[in-house]
Design an enzyme around this catalytic site. Sequence first.
Site, mmCIF file in Angstrom:
data_model
loop_
_atom_site.group_PDB
_atom_site.id
_atom_site.type_symbol
_atom_site.label_atom_id
_atom_site.label_comp_id
_atom_site.label_asym_id
_atom_site.label_seq_id
_atom_site.Cartn_x
_atom_site.Cartn_y
_atom_site.Cartn_z
ATOM 1 N N GLY A 24 -28.101 -17.972 -37.053
ATOM 2 C CA GLY A 24 -27.007 -17.272 -36.371
ATOM 3 C C GLY A 24 -27.500 -16.138 -35.499
ATOM 4 N N GLY A 58 -25.512 -14.298 -32.586
ATOM 5 C CA GLY A 58 -24.290 -13.546 -32.854
ATOM 6 C C GLY A 58 -24.465 -12.050 -32.682
ATOM 7 C CD GLN A 59 -20.747 -7.168 -33.808
ATOM 8 O OE1 GLN A 59 -20.170 -7.746 -34.729
ATOM 9 N NE2 GLN A 59 -20.449 -5.934 -33.453
ATOM 10 C CG ASP A 92 -26.619 -19.129 -32.863
ATOM 11 O OD1 ASP A 92 -25.670 -19.932 -32.781
ATOM 12 O OD2 ASP A 92 -26.468 -17.954 -33.232
ATOM 13 N NE ARG A 149 -22.605 -21.861 -28.037
ATOM 14 C CZ ARG A 149 -21.809 -22.059 -29.095
ATOM 15 N NH1 ARG A 149 -21.548 -23.283 -29.495
ATOM 16 N NH2 ARG A 149 -21.264 -21.035 -29.730
ATOM 17 C CG ASP A 196 -24.672 -27.555 -37.527
ATOM 18 O OD1 ASP A 196 -24.297 -26.690 -38.348
ATOM 19 O OD2 ASP A 196 -23.995 -28.558 -37.240
ATOM 20 C CE1 TYR A 211 -17.898 -13.453 -43.020
ATOM 21 C CE2 TYR A 211 -16.386 -11.613 -43.283
ATOM 22 C CZ TYR A 211 -17.635 -12.093 -42.957
ATOM 23 O OH TYR A 211 -18.614 -11.228 -42.556
ATOM 24 C CE LYS A 223 -21.056 -13.970 -44.813
ATOM 25 N NZ LYS A 223 -22.482 -14.053 -44.448
HETATM 26 N N1 SER Z 1 -16.272 -7.572 -39.432
HETATM 27 C C1 SER Z 1 -15.993 -8.550 -40.434
HETATM 28 C C2 SER Z 1 -14.686 -9.182 -40.222
HETATM 29 O O1 SER Z 1 -13.797 -8.489 -39.785
HETATM 30 C C3 SER Z 1 -16.026 -7.946 -41.803
HETATM 31 O O2 SER Z 1 -17.258 -8.165 -42.376
HETATM 32 O O3 SER Z 1 -14.508 -10.321 -40.533
#
Ligand code: SER
Length: 315
Positions: free
Chosen positions: A7, A10-11, A31, A33, A47, A136, A140
């Site tokens: 990943g 990503g950010q 990633d 892409r 992936d 999510y 996690k």
């Molecule tokens: N920034 C994340 C979200 O909002 C929280 O870990 O999903």
Amino acid sequence: MNILLTGAGGQIGADLVGALVAAGHRVVATDLRPQAAGQGATWRTLDVTDAAAVDAVIADERPDTVFHLAAILSASGERTPAQAYAVNQTGTWNLLEACRIHGVTRFIFTSTIAVYGPGLPDPCPDDVPLHPTTMYGVTKASGELLCEYYWKKHGLDCRGVRFPGLISAALPGGGSTDYALFMYVDGIRHGGYESFARADTRVPLMYMPDGVRALLELAAAPRPQLSRCVYNIAAFSPRADQIAASVARAVPGIRITYAPDPLRQGILDSWPRALDDRLARDDWGWRAAYSLDAMTDDLVPKVRALLDQRAGLAP
Ligand code: SER
């Protein structure tokens, strides 16, 4: 060290890849892409839901340490729960298995405030019952347990942090805490922003340079100092209207209004408002450096540069 990231596009990867390269590591960034020219790293397509592909890339690159960043965030995950399960749950399993089979030494996991559910104390300590309300958060929380299992059962040195909402010079990516980032990005590019979170919303947030440093410091900590696998880390917890005031100080004339979105507001309201990070402080010396206003001063020019760069790339 030989480091592999998932990943990485990503950010977090946007800042972590460069920091790892600058620290002298050999970095393979993966990633869905891959980026053509990426901060001195080698980029590969991966992936994480594809177990054979994950096994092949770990076998081929033989990393010492894996930073597992690939994830679908809280708001996006509620729109596509099956995909969130596949990426966050199966993806983590695939990585842990490949790391075990190919003798990777260390696995760095990125967890989140989303593992928490409603009704917990503020600030919230590490060990409380976890009843997350999002896919999510569920995946996690499970990832944290898998990390502990692989550490105790297989000796794979798993470590991770529960990140607050992370803010950086990036375009928002499906998180419920994106309202904070949008105040900067849309405040600068459009002169204002209609927040999907109420003015009195308060959740733990952190500036990305602190988040990246936390991962680097935790990854480097001697294992005997660590009393657990996954740690709370904290920085600041402003109300949404306090963030708006901080942005307005640096970007005069912006207009922030509030129109709460029930899905994302419900998710935000289910999280603790502040985290207790005493164990991270005690075990590996963690301490955030940036306050809200210090972040704003550093971030506003970076968001301007990002938007200028994107405008320059536009056809
Ligand atoms: N920034 C994340 C979200 O909002 C929280 O870990 O999903």
